[in-house]
Design a protein around this motif. Structure first.
Motif, PDB file in Angstrom:
ATOM      1  N   PHE A  98       4.110   9.268   1.329  1.00 19.43           N
ATOM      2  CA  PHE A  98       5.293   9.234   2.195  1.00 19.43           C
ATOM      3  C   PHE A  98       5.993   7.879   2.241  1.00 19.43           C
ATOM      4  O   PHE A  98       7.068   7.761   2.825  1.00 19.43           O
ATOM      5  CB  PHE A  98       4.961   9.718   3.614  1.00 19.43           C
ATOM      6  CG  PHE A  98       3.847   8.971   4.294  1.00 19.43           C
ATOM      7  CD1 PHE A  98       4.037   7.697   4.790  1.00 19.43           C
ATOM      8  CD2 PHE A  98       2.592   9.567   4.459  1.00 19.43           C
ATOM      9  CE1 PHE A  98       3.016   7.014   5.424  1.00 19.43           C
ATOM     10  CE2 PHE A  98       1.563   8.888   5.103  1.00 19.43           C
ATOM     11  CZ  PHE A  98       1.770   7.610   5.580  1.00 19.43           C
TER      12      PHE A  98
ATOM     13  N   GLU B 216      -8.068  15.454   1.250  1.00 14.32           N
ATOM     14  CA  GLU B 216      -7.621  15.199   2.619  1.00 14.32           C
ATOM     15  C   GLU B 216      -6.158  15.598   2.775  1.00 14.32           C
ATOM     16  O   GLU B 216      -5.313  15.224   1.961  1.00 14.32           O
ATOM     17  CB  GLU B 216      -7.813  13.696   2.890  1.00 14.32           C
ATOM     18  CG  GLU B 216      -7.488  13.249   4.302  1.00 14.32           C
ATOM     19  CD  GLU B 216      -7.730  11.746   4.495  1.00 14.32           C
ATOM     20  OE1 GLU B 216      -8.357  11.114   3.622  1.00 14.32           O
ATOM     21  OE2 GLU B 216      -7.269  11.210   5.503  1.00 14.32           O
TER      22      GLU B 216
ATOM     23  N   PHE C 132       2.993   2.798  13.208  1.00 12.62           N
ATOM     24  CA  PHE C 132       3.775   2.007  12.257  1.00 12.62           C
ATOM     25  C   PHE C 132       5.219   1.882  12.762  1.00 12.62           C
ATOM     26  O   PHE C 132       5.583   2.482  13.772  1.00 12.62           O
ATOM     27  CB  PHE C 132       3.761   2.685  10.882  1.00 12.62           C
ATOM     28  CG  PHE C 132       2.372   2.840  10.303  1.00 12.62           C
ATOM     29  CD1 PHE C 132       1.605   1.725   9.980  1.00 12.62           C
ATOM     30  CD2 PHE C 132       1.826   4.104  10.081  1.00 12.62           C
ATOM     31  CE1 PHE C 132       0.329   1.863   9.441  1.00 12.62           C
ATOM     32  CE2 PHE C 132       0.547   4.248   9.546  1.00 12.62           C
ATOM     33  CZ  PHE C 132      -0.203   3.127   9.225  1.00 12.62           C
TER      34      PHE C 132
ATOM     35  N   GLU D  84      -5.664  -1.366   9.669  1.00 11.42           N
ATOM     36  CA  GLU D  84      -5.790  -2.123  10.910  1.00 11.42           C
ATOM     37  C   GLU D  84      -6.070  -3.603  10.681  1.00 11.42           C
ATOM     38  O   GLU D  84      -6.712  -3.985   9.696  1.00 11.42           O
ATOM     39  CB  GLU D  84      -6.957  -1.575  11.763  1.00 11.42           C
ATOM     40  CG  GLU D  84      -6.715  -0.231  12.421  1.00 11.42           C
ATOM     41  CD  GLU D  84      -7.187   0.938  11.558  1.00 11.42           C
ATOM     42  OE1 GLU D  84      -7.421   0.746  10.351  1.00 11.42           O
ATOM     43  OE2 GLU D  84      -7.325   2.050  12.104  1.00 11.42           O
TER      44      GLU D  84
ATOM     45  N   LYS E 297      -5.059   7.994  -3.286  1.00 12.16           N
ATOM     46  CA  LYS E 297      -3.868   8.639  -2.741  1.00 12.16           C
ATOM     47  C   LYS E 297      -3.186   9.415  -3.864  1.00 12.16           C
ATOM     48  O   LYS E 297      -3.050   8.902  -4.974  1.00 12.16           O
ATOM     49  CB  LYS E 297      -2.910   7.566  -2.200  1.00 12.16           C
ATOM     50  CG  LYS E 297      -3.443   6.842  -0.971  1.00 12.16           C
ATOM     51  CD  LYS E 297      -3.393   7.751   0.241  1.00 12.16           C
ATOM     52  CE  LYS E 297      -3.582   6.957   1.521  1.00 12.16           C
ATOM     53  NZ  LYS E 297      -3.617   7.850   2.697  1.00 12.16           N
TER      54      LYS E 297
ATOM     55  N   ASN F 131      -1.729  13.166   2.092  1.00 12.45           N
ATOM     56  CA  ASN F 131      -0.810  12.921   3.206  1.00 12.45           C
ATOM     57  C   ASN F 131       0.312  13.961   3.257  1.00 12.45           C
ATOM     58  O   ASN F 131       1.507  13.616   3.279  1.00 12.45           O
ATOM     59  CB  ASN F 131      -0.232  11.502   3.146  1.00 12.45           C
ATOM     60  CG  ASN F 131      -1.256  10.432   3.474  1.00 12.45           C
ATOM     61  OD1 ASN F 131      -1.713   9.714   2.594  1.00 12.45           O
ATOM     62  ND2 ASN F 131      -1.661  10.350   4.734  1.00 12.45           N
TER      63      ASN F 131
ATOM     64  N   ASP G  99      -6.411  11.914  -1.169  1.00  9.69           N
ATOM     65  CA  ASP G  99      -5.665  12.074   0.090  1.00  9.69           C
ATOM     66  C   ASP G  99      -4.184  12.275  -0.246  1.00  9.69           C
ATOM     67  O   ASP G  99      -3.549  11.394  -0.834  1.00  9.69           O
ATOM     68  CB  ASP G  99      -5.843  10.833   0.980  1.00  9.69           C
ATOM     69  CG  ASP G  99      -5.192  10.990   2.351  1.00  9.69           C
ATOM     70  OD1 ASP G  99      -4.620  12.066   2.630  1.00  9.69           O
ATOM     71  OD2 ASP G  99      -5.272  10.027   3.154  1.00  9.69           O
TER      72      ASP G  99
ATOM     73  N   PHE H 288       0.869  -1.180   0.000  1.00 12.98           N
ATOM     74  CA  PHE H 288       0.000   0.000   0.000  1.00 12.98           C
ATOM     75  C   PHE H 288       0.909   1.234   0.000  1.00 12.98           C
ATOM     76  O   PHE H 288       1.696   1.429   0.915  1.00 12.98           O
ATOM     77  CB  PHE H 288      -0.893  -0.015   1.245  1.00 12.98           C
ATOM     78  CG  PHE H 288      -1.917   1.087   1.268  1.00 12.98           C
ATOM     79  CD1 PHE H 288      -3.166   0.912   0.690  1.00 12.98           C
ATOM     80  CD2 PHE H 288      -1.618   2.314   1.865  1.00 12.98           C
ATOM     81  CE1 PHE H 288      -4.106   1.931   0.699  1.00 12.98           C
ATOM     82  CE2 PHE H 288      -2.552   3.342   1.884  1.00 12.98           C
ATOM     83  CZ  PHE H 288      -3.803   3.148   1.306  1.00 12.98           C
TER      84      PHE H 288
ATOM     85  N   TYR I 286      -7.297  -6.428   3.045  1.00 11.42           N
ATOM     86  CA  TYR I 286      -5.934  -6.272   3.573  1.00 11.42           C
ATOM     87  C   TYR I 286      -5.218  -7.601   3.813  1.00 11.42           C
ATOM     88  O   TYR I 286      -4.029  -7.708   3.584  1.00 11.42           O
ATOM     89  CB  TYR I 286      -5.970  -5.523   4.918  1.00 11.42           C
ATOM     90  CG  TYR I 286      -6.769  -4.236   4.882  1.00 11.42           C
ATOM     91  CD1 TYR I 286      -6.136  -3.027   4.628  1.00 11.42           C
ATOM     92  CD2 TYR I 286      -8.147  -4.233   5.085  1.00 11.42           C
ATOM     93  CE1 TYR I 286      -6.856  -1.840   4.576  1.00 11.42           C
ATOM     94  CE2 TYR I 286      -8.875  -3.049   5.039  1.00 11.42           C
ATOM     95  CZ  TYR I 286      -8.233  -1.858   4.781  1.00 11.42           C
ATOM     96  OH  TYR I 286      -8.945  -0.697   4.725  1.00 11.42           O
TER      97      TYR I 286
ATOM     98  N   ASP J   4     -13.035   4.739   5.879  1.00 12.58           N
ATOM     99  CA  ASP J   4     -12.045   3.898   5.183  1.00 12.58           C
ATOM    100  C   ASP J   4     -12.039   2.466   5.713  1.00 12.58           C
ATOM    101  O   ASP J   4     -11.124   1.700   5.420  1.00 12.58           O
ATOM    102  CB  ASP J   4     -10.630   4.486   5.370  1.00 12.58           C
ATOM    103  CG  ASP J   4     -10.309   5.583   4.346  1.00 12.58           C
ATOM    104  OD1 ASP J   4     -11.040   5.708   3.352  1.00 12.58           O
ATOM    105  OD2 ASP J   4      -9.309   6.305   4.555  1.00 12.58           O
TER     106      ASP J   4
ATOM    107  N   ASN K  59     -11.488  13.928   9.435  1.00 15.72           N
ATOM    108  CA  ASN K  59     -11.270  12.489   9.477  1.00 15.72           C
ATOM    109  C   ASN K  59     -10.874  12.190  10.918  1.00 15.72           C
ATOM    110  O   ASN K  59      -9.869  12.689  11.414  1.00 15.72           O
ATOM    111  CB  ASN K  59     -10.146  12.135   8.490  1.00 15.72           C
ATOM    112  CG  ASN K  59      -9.554  10.737   8.704  1.00 15.72           C
ATOM    113  OD1 ASN K  59      -9.751  10.124   9.749  1.00 15.72           O
ATOM    114  ND2 ASN K  59      -8.814  10.259   7.730  1.00 15.72           N
TER     115      ASN K  59
HETATM  116  O1  OSB Z   1      -3.871   8.919   5.523  1.00 14.19           O
HETATM  117  O2  OSB Z   1      -5.634   7.814   5.846  1.00 14.19           O
HETATM  118  C1  OSB Z   1      -4.410   7.850   5.700  1.00 14.19           C
HETATM  119  C2  OSB Z   1      -2.997   4.279   5.485  1.00 14.19           C
HETATM  120  C3  OSB Z   1      -1.824   4.442   6.201  1.00 14.19           C
HETATM  121  C4  OSB Z   1      -1.514   5.675   6.731  1.00 14.19           C
HETATM  122  C5  OSB Z   1      -2.356   6.769   6.529  1.00 14.19           C
HETATM  123  C6  OSB Z   1      -3.535   6.624   5.812  1.00 14.19           C
HETATM  124  C7  OSB Z   1      -3.842   5.363   5.259  1.00 14.19           C
HETATM  125  C8  OSB Z   1      -5.018   5.106   4.434  1.00 14.19           C
HETATM  126  C9  OSB Z   1      -5.547   3.705   4.424  1.00 14.19           C
HETATM  127  O3  OSB Z   1      -5.533   5.939   3.720  1.00 14.19           O
HETATM  128  C10 OSB Z   1      -6.836   3.564   5.151  1.00 14.19           C
HETATM  129  C11 OSB Z   1      -7.182   2.103   5.360  1.00 14.19           C
HETATM  130  O4  OSB Z   1      -7.619   1.462   4.411  1.00 14.19           O
HETATM  131  O5  OSB Z   1      -7.006   1.609   6.491  1.00 14.19           O
END
Ligand code: OSB
Ligand code: MG
Length: 369
Positions: free
Chosen positions: A23, A214, A51, A294, A164, A191, A189, A19, A323, A316, A261
């Motif tokens: 970053f 986001e 993480f 998760e 993303k 990030n 998103d 995934f 996963y 999400d 969020n």
């Molecule tokens: O920014 O929401 C985020 C995953 C890892 C770190 C940050 C994010 C995310 C996701 C995945 O967007 C959300 C998911 O499916 O659990």
């Protein structure tokens, strides 16, 4: 509550597919499952969303271990807890480390609900019996891969698609997705991948009818986001910038976002998540529940949180099989037509699959309370 023990299970689970965010890329996930046991043998579970690298926030699996062992457990030993809301008060002297706090508080919330024989959703005041969910899609090797992935999840019925983005993988890519999926709720998103220098570039997103963008700017910013929101039509949603009710209030007052969020781990637990929810409800700000890739325990907590009324946008929280080959709960979380049926069994509502938990465990530590 007559708390007896707390166990820290360190797990290692491999995502079915890597995934990728702006970053970095995730594949193997190391994280803690917390287990709080009372004198009658009831077991409550929490999960840390930190993480191994401090990419998303400053916390890591190692800092969790340090903070939980050396401060949070000690505070629990020295104090009696009647209600889980007291946990965040007890942890308040320790600055930040919200994911560590949330992992411990979450296990106590689950235990509390189980002792009361009610679902966690009910224990926090949730109302919904089903919740709408979307999916978050990482950065793909090619636009074709992305279109195929989006198509797959639209077919599966997910209620909105989050894509993303990062510089070089943004406006053109989203335009292509919008062209192929004219009616699908789509959001992006970033990030924290942009700065105010990118303002003209980001404004092009306004043509794409996105539900929101986001966290476009820095992880610790709410001032520049207000400047960006003032010139953008697309609603800004904050993720990384919001660690508390106080942060949410300030961001809303400044006009830094129109949507929040809420991630339980990022804000230090369910009690603070609920406070932010209530504030947003009273100020007519839409919220949704984010995800941190998760495993089942964290996923179950997210489902419970999402039953609160102001979670009006799909979150999400996708199904376990998106996963994992195998999850650590029974049954695993399933999504049909973009909907999860909220379990009404006591606590998080899913059983721990002890065999799976053991299979993925790389270390366990037990502490007497
Ligand atoms: O920014 O929401 C985020 C995953 C890892 C770190 C940050 C994010 C995310 C996701 C995945 O967007 C959300 C998911 O499916 O659990
Ligand atoms: Mg995010």
């Amino acid at each position: 509550m007559p708390l007896k023990q707390i166990k820290l299970h360190k797990l290692n689970m491999r995502l079915k597919a890597p995934f990728t965010t702006s970053f970095g890329t995730f594949q193997d996930k190391e994280f803690f499952v917390t287990e709080c046991i009372d004198r009658e043998g009831n077991r409550g579970f929490g999960e840390s969303v930190a993480f191994t690298s401090p990419w998303y926030s400053e916390e890591t699996v190692k800092t969790n271990e340090h903070v939980i062992e050396d401060f949070l457990i000690k505070a629990l030993k020295e104090n009696d807890i009647e209600h889980p809301d007291q946990v965040s008060e007890l942890f308040a002297p320790f600055k930040r480390n919200n994911m560590a706090k949330s992992a411990v508080e979450g296990a106590i919330w689950d235990l509390y609900a189980k002792r009361k024989n009610i679902s966690l959703a009910k224990a926090i005041g949730g109302e919904k019996t089903e919740i709408d969910v979307g999916i978050s899609i990482g950065i793909q090797p090619t636009v074709k891969d992305l279109l195929n992935t989006v198509d797959h999840y639209v077919q599966e019925g997910y209620k909105r698609i989050k894509i993303k983005i990062k510089p070089g993988w943004d406006v053109d890519v989203l335009r292509e997705v919008r062209k192929h999926f004219p009616d699908t709720p789509i959001m992006a998103d970033a990030n924290s991948a942009y700065t105010l220098k990118d303002i003209d570039h980001l404004k092009q997103l306004d043509d794409l009818d996105l539900t929101m963008i986001e966290q476009p700017l820095e992880h610790d910013d709410i001032v520049d986001h207000a400047k960006l929101q003032a010139v953008m039509e697309t609603p800004i949603c904050l993720d990384e910038s919001i660690h508390s009710l106080a942060d949410a209030r300030k961001a809303i007052e400044l006009g830094s976002c129109k949507i929040i969020n809420i991630k339980i781990g990022r804000v230090g637990g369910l009690t603070e998540a609920k406070r932010i929810h209530d504030y947003c409800r009273d100020h007519d700000i839409a919220v949704w529940c984010g995800g941190m890739l998760e495993a089942g325990v964290g996923r179950a907590h997210n489902i419970a949180l999402t039953t609160l009324s102001q979670f009006i946008l799909p979150g999400d929280t996708a199904g376990s099989s998106r996963y994992w080959e195998q999850d650590i709960i029974k049954p695993e979380v399933t999504v049909k037509d973009g909907v999860i049926h909220v379990p009404d069994k006591p606590g998080i509502g899913y059983d721990i699959d002890d065999e799976a938990l053991e299979k993925f465990t790389v270390d366990v530590k037990t502490f007497q309370l």
